[in-house]
Structure formats: C-alpha cells, structure tokens
Design a protein around this motif. Structure first.
Motif, PDB file in Angstrom:
ATOM      1  N   GLN A   1      -2.440  -0.657  66.278  1.00 19.17           N
ATOM      2  CA  GLN A   1      -1.483  -0.105  67.126  1.00 19.17           C
ATOM      3  C   GLN A   1      -2.066   1.597  66.681  1.00 19.17           C
ATOM      4  O   GLN A   1      -1.415   2.144  65.995  1.00 19.17           O
ATOM      5  CB  GLN A   1      -0.224  -0.808  67.091  1.00 19.17           C
ATOM      6  CG  GLN A   1      -0.963  -1.838  68.198  1.00 19.17           C
ATOM      7  CD  GLN A   1       1.227  -2.380  68.561  1.00 19.17           C
ATOM      8  OE1 GLN A   1       1.934  -2.015  68.261  1.00 19.17           O
ATOM      9  NE2 GLN A   1       1.128  -2.489  69.817  1.00 19.17           N
ATOM     10  N   PHE A   2      -2.029   2.443  67.406  1.00 18.13           N
ATOM     11  CA  PHE A   2      -1.379   3.717  67.769  1.00 18.13           C
ATOM     12  C   PHE A   2      -0.151   3.375  67.757  1.00 18.13           C
ATOM     13  O   PHE A   2       1.142   3.120  68.883  1.00 18.13           O
ATOM     14  CB  PHE A   2      -1.970   4.926  68.622  1.00 18.13           C
ATOM     15  CG  PHE A   2      -3.217   4.700  68.569  1.00 18.13           C
ATOM     16  CD1 PHE A   2      -4.159   5.273  67.810  1.00 18.13           C
ATOM     17  CD2 PHE A   2      -4.244   3.524  69.271  1.00 18.13           C
ATOM     18  CE1 PHE A   2      -5.509   5.235  67.376  1.00 18.13           C
ATOM     19  CE2 PHE A   2      -6.080   3.243  69.525  1.00 18.13           C
ATOM     20  CZ  PHE A   2      -6.141   4.827  68.090  1.00 18.13           C
ATOM     21  N   LEU A   3       0.270   4.691  67.105  1.00 22.01           N
ATOM     22  CA  LEU A   3       2.506   4.309  67.763  1.00 22.01           C
ATOM     23  C   LEU A   3       2.626   6.421  67.618  1.00 22.01           C
ATOM     24  O   LEU A   3       1.495   7.339  67.104  1.00 22.01           O
ATOM     25  CB  LEU A   3       3.158   4.007  66.128  1.00 22.01           C
ATOM     26  CG  LEU A   3       2.709   2.243  65.767  1.00 22.01           C
ATOM     27  CD1 LEU A   3       4.007   1.757  65.138  1.00 22.01           C
ATOM     28  CD2 LEU A   3       3.999   2.621  67.210  1.00 22.01           C
ATOM     29  N   CYS A   4       3.555   6.677  68.320  1.00 26.17           N
ATOM     30  CA  CYS A   4       3.207   7.631  68.427  1.00 26.17           C
ATOM     31  C   CYS A   4       5.120   8.432  68.102  1.00 26.17           C
ATOM     32  O   CYS A   4       5.729   7.912  67.847  1.00 26.17           O
ATOM     33  CB  CYS A   4       3.962   8.471  70.179  1.00 26.17           C
ATOM     34  SG  CYS A   4       4.477  10.424  70.093  1.00 26.17           S
ATOM     35  N   PRO A   5       4.866   9.460  66.672  1.00 25.27           N
ATOM     36  CA  PRO A   5       5.882   9.384  66.131  1.00 25.27           C
ATOM     37  C   PRO A   5       6.811  10.212  66.328  1.00 25.27           C
ATOM     38  O   PRO A   5       8.129  10.242  66.145  1.00 25.27           O
ATOM     39  CB  PRO A   5       5.772  10.486  65.156  1.00 25.27           C
ATOM     40  CG  PRO A   5       4.234  11.528  65.813  1.00 25.27           C
ATOM     41  CD  PRO A   5       3.824  10.275  66.949  1.00 25.27           C
ATOM     42  N   CYS A   6       7.366  10.816  68.178  1.00 26.54           N
ATOM     43  CA  CYS A   6       8.223  11.374  68.859  1.00 26.54           C
ATOM     44  C   CYS A   6       9.022  10.621  69.140  1.00 26.54           C
ATOM     45  O   CYS A   6       9.970  10.756  68.774  1.00 26.54           O
ATOM     46  CB  CYS A   6       7.478  12.154  69.705  1.00 26.54           C
ATOM     47  SG  CYS A   6       6.640  14.045  68.899  1.00 26.54           S
ATOM     48  N   HIS A   7       8.790   9.581  70.355  1.00 27.41           N
ATOM     49  CA  HIS A   7       9.516   8.929  70.397  1.00 27.41           C
ATOM     50  C   HIS A   7       9.667   7.238  70.150  1.00 27.41           C
ATOM     51  O   HIS A   7      10.067   6.483  70.841  1.00 27.41           O
ATOM     52  CB  HIS A   7       9.697   8.996  71.949  1.00 27.41           C
ATOM     53  CG  HIS A   7      10.116  10.364  71.888  1.00 27.41           C
ATOM     54  ND1 HIS A   7       9.548  11.419  73.059  1.00 27.41           N
ATOM     55  CD2 HIS A   7      10.809  11.857  71.780  1.00 27.41           C
ATOM     56  CE1 HIS A   7       9.553  12.445  73.040  1.00 27.41           C
ATOM     57  NE2 HIS A   7      10.359  12.706  72.661  1.00 27.41           N
ATOM     58  N   GLY A   8       8.338   7.491  69.673  1.00 24.02           N
ATOM     59  CA  GLY A   8       7.864   6.116  69.276  1.00 24.02           C
ATOM     60  C   GLY A   8       7.560   5.333  70.320  1.00 24.02           C
ATOM     61  O   GLY A   8       7.520   3.710  70.346  1.00 24.02           O
ATOM     62  N   ALA A   9       6.442   5.514  71.312  1.00 27.89           N
ATOM     63  CA  ALA A   9       5.356   4.640  72.689  1.00 27.89           C
ATOM     64  C   ALA A   9       4.603   4.512  70.504  1.00 27.89           C
ATOM     65  O   ALA A   9       4.053   5.064  70.517  1.00 27.89           O
ATOM     66  CB  ALA A   9       4.676   5.489  73.453  1.00 27.89           C
ATOM     67  N   SER A  10       4.106   3.105  71.529  1.00 28.58           N
ATOM     68  CA  SER A  10       2.719   2.326  70.997  1.00 28.58           C
ATOM     69  C   SER A  10       1.574   2.044  71.685  1.00 28.58           C
ATOM     70  O   SER A  10       2.354   1.596  73.253  1.00 28.58           O
ATOM     71  CB  SER A  10       3.231   0.886  70.108  1.00 28.58           C
ATOM     72  OG  SER A  10       3.725   0.032  70.910  1.00 28.58           O
ATOM     73  N   PHE A  11       0.590   2.070  71.450  1.00 24.57           N
ATOM     74  CA  PHE A  11      -0.450   1.649  72.226  1.00 24.57           C
ATOM     75  C   PHE A  11      -1.237   1.158  71.139  1.00 24.57           C
ATOM     76  O   PHE A  11      -1.409   0.748  70.178  1.00 24.57           O
ATOM     77  CB  PHE A  11      -1.090   3.157  72.457  1.00 24.57           C
ATOM     78  CG  PHE A  11      -1.171   4.346  73.380  1.00 24.57           C
ATOM     79  CD1 PHE A  11      -0.765   4.536  74.542  1.00 24.57           C
ATOM     80  CD2 PHE A  11       0.311   4.845  72.601  1.00 24.57           C
ATOM     81  CE1 PHE A  11       0.591   5.172  75.157  1.00 24.57           C
ATOM     82  CE2 PHE A  11       1.157   6.265  73.138  1.00 24.57           C
ATOM     83  CZ  PHE A  11       0.688   6.005  74.715  1.00 24.57           C
ATOM     84  N   THR A  12      -2.422  -0.041  72.306  1.00 25.68           N
ATOM     85  CA  THR A  12      -3.317  -0.461  71.349  1.00 25.68           C
ATOM     86  C   THR A  12      -4.420  -0.324  71.233  1.00 25.68           C
ATOM     87  O   THR A  12      -4.733   1.020  70.872  1.00 25.68           O
ATOM     88  CB  THR A  12      -3.378  -2.227  72.351  1.00 25.68           C
ATOM     89  OG1 THR A  12      -4.600  -1.713  73.718  1.00 25.68           O
ATOM     90  CG2 THR A  12      -2.450  -2.779  73.277  1.00 25.68           C
ATOM     91  N   ALA A  13      -5.370  -0.812  70.004  1.00 27.40           N
ATOM     92  CA  ALA A  13      -6.628  -0.286  69.448  1.00 27.40           C
ATOM     93  C   ALA A  13      -7.569  -0.290  70.264  1.00 27.40           C
ATOM     94  O   ALA A  13      -8.407   1.125  70.488  1.00 27.40           O
ATOM     95  CB  ALA A  13      -7.590  -1.175  68.714  1.00 27.40           C
TER      96      ALA A  13
END
Ligand code: FES
Lengths: 208, 250
Positions: B199-211
């Motif tokens: 997954q893609f994870l965003c370091p700022c507030h923790g959103a995640s996105f699929t591949a």
C-alpha cells in the motif's frame, strides 16, 4: 467547532491509525473539564511549545536558516490542516513525523534529477518502525543518530579533508579565510572541499 | 572514481550553506546525488542548530497555529487534486515567512494542481465517492524517461521525480505499468510505498492508498464522506528500448 468525528471504522481497520482518531464530541479525559475555547488554547500551546524544537530539528538537517524557517512553516501547516489529532500529548510525535516527510520532499525537490537515491531517503535507515507512517518519530533518538553519523564521517576522513570541512561548515569560514588557515590557495580549498564532501558522501547517507 | 573535479551545483550549494542562504534546486545536469550536499548541510546544521531558533519564530508559529485552529472545520474537505497542497497554504506560508518562498510549499503538489488545471475536460470530477480514477494529462507536455521498465516488478513501487511531477511506478494486477502521482490527495505530502502491505501510506496524517492508487483508509473516521480522491494517474508509455516515460507539463 465542527461536527464530531464518527467512531473509527475506516476501511483499513488498522488499530494504530484508529488510535489517532479523537472524537471531538467527548472531552479528552486527560484535559481539564473546560470549554471549547480553553481546549483550543491548550492544544495551541502544545503546538507552539514545539516551534523551536521543530525548527532546530530541521535546521540541523538542511543547514540553512531560511530553508529551515520555510520548512518549519510547512510542517506546522500540514500538521494543522490535516488535524486528525486533537490530543495535545500526540502533537509532538505528529509534528516530527511530518517534519521528516517535509525534509524528504525538500531534498527530492532540490535533486529532481535523481529519482532513485532520493526515493530511499525517507526510509528509516535502520529499517525501524519510524520509517512507517502511523508511528511517531522520536526527534531525540534521530538527533543522536545524526550526531553519531556526522562524528563518524568526520573521523574517517583524512586530516586535510576533515579540516577543510570543519573550517568551512562547522565554523563558517569563507574560502579565503580557510585558505589562510590551511596555508593553501583559495582554488585548492575549493577543490579540496569538493573532494572531501564527495568522499564523505561515499561513506553513506548522514540522514537519519 | 571518475567524478568531475568540479561540480558547480555542489560548489554553489556549499557556498550558500556557509553564507546561510536558501538552497536552490540543483541545476539540470548537476550531479544527481544529494548526499554530498546533505553532508555539508548536516555540518552547517551543527552550527546553526546551536544558534537556536531565530527571534520571533515562536511568535510567528503561534499566530499561524491560532489562525489555523480558529478555522471552523479543520477537516472541512480534502484537497482536490486540482488544488494540491498549494492554494491557501502558500498564502499562509508567505504570510508566515514574509516571503514568496513558493519552493517550500510543496511545489510538487502545486505542479500536480497545475497539471490538473490544464487537463482536458475528460478528467472526471472528483465529487461523490471518488471511486473513479483521474488521469492528469497536460494539454501540451513532454515525455520524460523515468526508469527502466524492467525495474518495475510486481510488488515494488519505483519513485521518480520528472520535471515538476513526483510519482511512483507500479505494476497493476494485469501486469501493466501504471504511473501514479505520489502526492497525497489529502494535503499533499509525499506518500511512501510499504512493501509489506503493498500500500501507499502517507506519513503526514496516515492516509493509505492501494497499489493502484485508490483511497484505502485514513484516521478520520467519516470526516470525509466517500473518502479521499485516488492518487491521480499520469500518462505513461514504454519506449521500444524499455524506458518508462511519463508525460509532464514542463
Ligand atoms: S497529507 Fe494528510 S494524510 Fe496525506
């Protein structure tokens, strides 16, 4: 303030992230029973209390005051704009986590021709959990790691390489002053400094 | 060890560090490895760190914080890809730092916004459930090589920066190469690839996105009905000699 966040239950179901959710309709038990305005003041104080520390963390990595001020502003804006955290005790971790992301972007932007090396910069060098979002960065540990690396890099350089880097960057001497101190011509100082930086870079990344 | 004896970009960067000036992007063609610059920055940073924060920084941060916290709804809505992280953020930054330091406000995010602004109308609007992916297609652009196609293997994500675009290359389930913007559609931080969870994870507030870039979750509960927009897709192609190229606006 706006409507309350619903209880966690996002599609990812990850506990760690859900721990960050704060239901704003329920006062945080750790806070004194106070009104919204007071709570906001307490939260604001938690952010402001970190201002100098965030700046220092950043300037120790970008080396320039002007850049560090910009990136500090960026860090606070992103932390506040995306406010998922209204618990003052989580503010510090959030700010430093975002500061690291902002620093990684800073380098990626400066070196946009270098997709591969930059892409690895924001990974925690030790593969520790701090490389992952959702876990808070510990600035003190990261700063100690940075200091260790800087010391190790300097120690493993030949004397004249170390000296030129110390005079130029640690002490902020001009090329001319450095040349005078080292008994070299300015042109030699420039060449020596480039060689020293490249040698140091070859010893691995200094960035924790 | 066939490094050039001089490196104008690095030498200029070193000089600016000693003088305490802003870093500039490395000139095109400059050595692409930031590590030498980072060593110099960390050394200069030892000195600057001891000097302490500039006078007034705390006061400026305090006004930024109280302004932001006074906004009625902190999570009123995600940044649409068309707005990136720039927009109002840039104005605040200018106000905070007293400069037009556009560089610092997440240029990548702004650039994506620019791309979207120039995109033809077939870019789907990101209202409703954000289920549909959007492709950022600049009306005129240049194809930039970003990586050898063979490096893009299943389960990996190859980061790239091409022009003003920051992205990731992945293989979709059918094996096709996909170029995604790596700028989080929340507030514009750069997402990271987590191989373990793919997954893609965003370091700022923790959103995640699929591949493939679809929003997969975040820590906000239902603050954003329908979730965040997906990571925008970028137009890409593979050249006959096996390079992946991405269409960018500049
Ligand atoms: S910028 Fe907020 S989660 Fe990515």
């Amino acid at each position: 303030m706006a409507s309350a966040s619903d209880p966690p239950g996002g599609p990812d179901g990850r506990d760690r992230d859900q721990a960050r959710v704060v239901d704003r309709s329920v006062p945080d038990p750790r806070l004194p029973a106070v009104g919204a305005a007071d709570r906001r003041r307490i939260l604001a104080a938690a952010y402001v209390a970190e201002a100098d520390a965030v700046y220092t963390f950043i300037v120790r990595r970008v080396g320039s005051v002007a850049d560090a001020e910009d990136l500090t502003a960026d860090t606070f804006l992103r932390a506040l704009r995306g406010r998922s955290i209204l618990d003052p005790s989580r503010v510090r971790g959030l700010l430093f986590t975002i500061a690291r992301a902002v620093l990684a972007e800073h380098w990626a932007r400066l070196y946009s021709e270098a997709p591969t090396p930059v892409g690895t910069l924001d990974q925690a060098p030790d593969g520790g959990p701090e490389g992952l979002p959702g876990s808070d960065a510990d600035p003190d540990r990261l700063d100690r790691a940075l200091d260790r690396r800087v010391t190790a890099v300097l120690a493993s350089l030949p004397d004249n390489y170390r000296r030129v880097l110390e005079l130029r960057f640690l002490e902020g001497c001009s090329v001319r002053e450095t040349a005078k101190q080292m008994g070299l011509r300015p042109g030699n100082v420039r060449v020596l400094q480039m060689r020293a930086l490249r040698r140091a870079a070859g010893l691995g990344s200094v960035l924790p | 060890m066939n490094e050039p004896e001089t490196d104008q970009g690095l030498e200029a960067a070193a000089e600016r560090l000693v003088k305490g000036q802003r870093a500039h992007p490395a000139p095109p063609g400059a050595a692409g490895d930031p590590r030498a610059h980072q060593v110099a920055a960390a050394l200069a940073g030892q000195r600057r760190g001891r000097e302490g924060a500039p006078a007034g920084l705390q006061r400026r941060v305090a006004s930024l914080v109280s302004r932001e916290l006074a906004q009625p709804s902190p999570v009123a809505g995600p940044a649409a890809p068309g707005h990136g992280s720039g927009g109002a953020g840039l104005t605040r930054r200018q106000w905070l730092t007293g400069t037009g330091a556009a560089l610092a406000a997440g240029v990548a995010g702004i650039a994506v916004g620019e791309l979207a602004a120039r995109a033809p109308a077939r870019t789907p609007p990101t209202t409703g459930g954000h289920r549909r992916e959007s492709t950022l297609v600049p009306s005129e652009g240049i194809w930039r090589p970003v990586a050898a196609a063979e490096r893009v293997v299943a389960g990996a994500a190859i980061p790239f920066v091409a022009g003003a675009v920051t992205g990731m290359l992945v293989r979709d389930p059918s094996g096709r190469i996909l170029a995604l913007s790596a700028i989080c559609t929340h507030l514009g931080c750069r997402v990271r690839w987590v191989p373990a969870s793919r997954q893609f994870l965003c370091p700022c507030h923790g959103a995640s996105f699929t591949a493939t870039g679809t929003f997969a979750g975040g820590p906000w509960g239902t603050a954003y009905p329908g979730g965040l927009p997906p990571l925008p897709r970028l137009r890409s192609r593979v050249t006959p000699d096996g390079m992946v190229e991405v269409l960018t606006a500049d």
